[in-house]
Design an enzyme around this catalytic site. Structure first.
Site, PDB file in Angstrom:
ATOM      1  N   ASP A 114      -4.183   5.356   0.830  1.00 30.91           N
ATOM      2  CA  ASP A 114      -5.168   5.300   1.859  1.00 30.91           C
ATOM      3  C   ASP A 114      -6.672   5.339   1.084  1.00 30.91           C
ATOM      4  OD1 ASP A 114      -6.242   5.842   4.657  1.00 30.91           O
ATOM      5  OD2 ASP A 114      -7.221   7.236   3.588  1.00 30.91           O
TER       6      ASP A 114
ATOM      7  N   GLU B 127      -3.869   0.177   1.124  1.00 35.95           N
ATOM      8  CA  GLU B 127      -4.726   0.316   2.297  1.00 35.95           C
ATOM      9  C   GLU B 127      -6.082  -0.297   1.774  1.00 35.95           C
ATOM     10  OE1 GLU B 127      -7.692   1.569   5.311  1.00 35.95           O
ATOM     11  OE2 GLU B 127      -7.289   2.597   3.496  1.00 35.95           O
TER      12      GLU B 127
END
Length: 642
Positions: free
Chosen positions: A276, A318
């Protein structure tokens, strides 16, 4: 070759010669990638870091369970496991799907029946109390959110999933930690070792210099990129929220910490890590501090380190960035195929919704043609919707090539999907309006954005039919693109916007919760009883598409989908050149029947083709092929029927 003296030094750390040989062979294979990328980032500090990392890697190797070591060997023999056509993804919040991790164990039959082999549970590592950005403000990477269970529950779930051939996917936030994380707490207490884990400045001189070129991620409720912290007596870099402290990856200790954390979670059974906020990891004055070269060196080094101990583990980036930047997260030049194993094809989602609104696929075609080819050992993650908002990532250059204004088209899409544009079928909410740039992102469930909510409210059977067809077309595009299609929880049941989030003080400020409803298990059972309902039609249609995908080898992710110029702007054509023959996907993005010129299909496929979705045969000899509204065809070359 691994240096003889290093191998001799390491062998005594292993009780078993075969175990030692396994570790040393992997170190020989991946060690150069690890050390080379670390040296590009840390220079002379690399030697010390490598010595520390070897201790971490050997310890993790010793504590890795036998069944996970067996999985490592199986994945080494089948390195394309993440690229296979039977790889179907499902994304859910633990609590909203089944309450707890133990509750999820009771729903595995449902996942297996849907064909799922890749199961992403949204952030579940222990976040800070109160506001936590949906779980992305992690206080402890070695603990689970208490209301969901504990680490033993996570390990048990991973084991149960593995027994059914399903890989557990978890989020790993790389850019920042919660202000309450142990490292940040020690930094606030004045520990100089841990202050260096973060970007902390005594006055506004450096922050102001950086701010000149930094964008704002959450301009509505978290303007700026730095926060004054009284305890620390400094300005802390906080890209996302004041309680999320950006990490200083220029400090080798941060790399060592994350290597240890990833291996700890891998040994708990996590098979894929969603990295992330990866684009933000490295800071550089005078830039947007995104997509810096060091990010790719660091990811390559992390991947190499994990491969030495746990080669069954994969990385998903991501990185919601422009195509020219995105390809670097899968690897280019010296990094080719050595960075992340998977990345989000975020442009695909944007273009699906853009084409549904405009009934025009020219921008879709142009955007795909702008994508450079990815490494053949990597894969895309494609989705119709996800947990996040939709940002209209349409470049001015792509828009200009088809005669559109980039800002104008983005404005149209925001208007259309918030229901403000005349004739819109959508029910979405504006998220994070930035008056300075005019950007307006959109929240909303797939079904509500596709028009089902408005159709049901109006009691209009025709509109309802169109909404169902739009949803199935969108899923056909993602399932037929090649890669890992990621089905967001509830989309298989056409769940609508959930406006109850407004009554929850923890969720009310963030309207993305409108498309994060609780799983409707009663509806999941009811779709079997009445096949005529919209939910049942969507469910049956998605299951049929998944079954078609699983039996179609042409959809292996090593093969690229390439846009073919279409003579009809309502129809998108995607070609896949597989060793078994050409596959041509044909998608009608309009509510009108299209008389499509057959010669173009014949030029791509020859005289005969089979639709992998319906199993029907096509003889491509007539002047036109009639495409029903929102029709999806996956055509493969075939011989004339006997």
């Amino acid at each position: 070759m691994l240096k003889t003296d290093l191998a001799a030094r390491l062998r005594p750390a292993f009780d078993d010669d075969r175990d030692a040989e396994t570790f040393l062979l992997r170190l020989e294979r991946y060690g150069a990638d690890l050390e080379g990328s670390l040296r590009a980032v840390y220079g002379d500090a690399t030697d010390t870091l490598m010595a520390e990392l070897l201790e971490v890697l050997i310890h993790a190797h010793h504590t890795r369970a036998p069944d996970l070591k067996r999985l490592d060997e199986a994945r080494l023999l089948r390195p394309d496991w993440l690229q296979a056509p039977d790889m179907i993804g499902y994304v859910a919040y633990t609590d909203r799907f089944a309450g707890t991790l133990r509750g999820v164990q009771e729903r595995l039959e449902y996942l297996e029946g849907l064909g799922v082999k890749y199961f992403h549970l949204m952030p579940l590592l222990k976040p800070r109390e109160g506001e936590n950005d949906g779980g992305y403000a992690v206080q402890d990477y070695r603990a689970v959110r208490p209301d969901l269970g504990d680490m033993d529950d996570l390990s048990a779930l991973a084991s149960k999933l593995r027994g059914r051939g399903i890989s557990l996917v978890l989020d790993l936030v790389l850019n920042h930690v919660a202000r309450e994380h142990e490292w940040a707490a020690k930094a606030r207490a004045g520990d100089p070792v841990y202050r260096d884990y973060f970007h902390i400045y005594p006055d506004r001189t450096q922050p102001d210099a950086y701010e000149r070129t930094l964008p704002e991620v959450f301009p509505d409720f978290a303007p700026g990129n730095f926060t004054w912290d009284t305890e620390t007596s400094g300005w802390v870099w906080t890209t996302f929220n004041a309680y999320q402290w950006d990490l200083n990856w220029g400090n080798p200790a941060v790399f060592r910490e994350f290597t240890d954390l990833i291996l700890h979670l891998a040994n708990r059974g996590v098979e894929v890590f969603r990295l992330d906020a990866i684009a933000f990891m490295w800071k550089r004055l005078g830039t947007a501090s995104q997509n810096q070269p060091e990010v790719h060196h660091l990811t390559r080094a992390l991947r190499a380190a994990i491969r030495i101990v746990a080669p069954a583990v994969a990385f998903k980036a991501e990185a919601i960035v422009a195509p020219a930047d995105l390809i670097h997260y899968l690897g280019t030049r010296d990094h080719h195929g050595k960075v992340s194993d998977m990345a989000y094809q975020n442009s695909l989602m944007v273009q699906i919704w853009s084409s549904l609104a405009s009934r025009d696929t020219r921008l879709f075609e142009t955007a795909l043609l702008a994508f450079p080819p990815k490494p053949t050992n990597t894969t895309w993650g494609m989705y119709v919707r996800c947990h996040d908002d939709i940002g209209w990532a349409i470049s001015d250059e792509d828009a200009g090539r088809v005669g559109l204004s980039g800002p104008g088209h983005r404005h149209f899409l925001s208007d259309f999907y918030s229901g403000e544009h005349p004739g819109s079928f959508a029910r979405g909410l504006v998220f994070q309006h930035n008056p300075a740039t005019g950007d307006r992102r959109i929240s909303g469930s797939a079904a509500s954005l596709a028009g089902l909510e408005a159709a049901l409210d109006a009691g209009h059977a025709g509109w309802t039919d169109h909404a169902v067809r739009r949803l199935l077309l969108a899923h056909a595009v993602t399932l037929g693109f090649g890669g890992v299609p990621l089905l967001y929880m509830g989309d298989e049941l056409a769940l609508l916007n959930d406006y109850t989030f407004e009554a929850d003080p923890a969720h009310a400020p963030d309207n993305r919760w409108v498309h994060r409803p609780k799983m409707d298990w009663a509806l999941a059972e009811a779709v079997q009883d009445d096949p005529a309902t919209p939910a049942a039609r969507v469910n049956a249609g998605i299951r049929a598409l998944i079954a078609a995908r699983q039996r179609t080898p042409h959809l292996h992710a090593s093969v690229e989908s390439r846009a073919v110029p279409s003579p009809d702007s309502r129809v998108l054509l995607l070609r896949r050149d597989h060793p078994l023959g050409v596959m041509l996907c044909v998608y009608n993005f309009s509510e009108h029947e299209v008389a499509f010129p057959t010669y173009l299909l014949r030029d791509q496929l020859g005289e005969h083709a089979t639709d992998a979705v319906a199993g029907t045969h096509f003889t491509l000899q007539r002047a036109t092929t009639r495409l029903a509204p929102f029709r999806a065809l996956w055509l493969t070359q075939s011989e004339a029927p006997r």
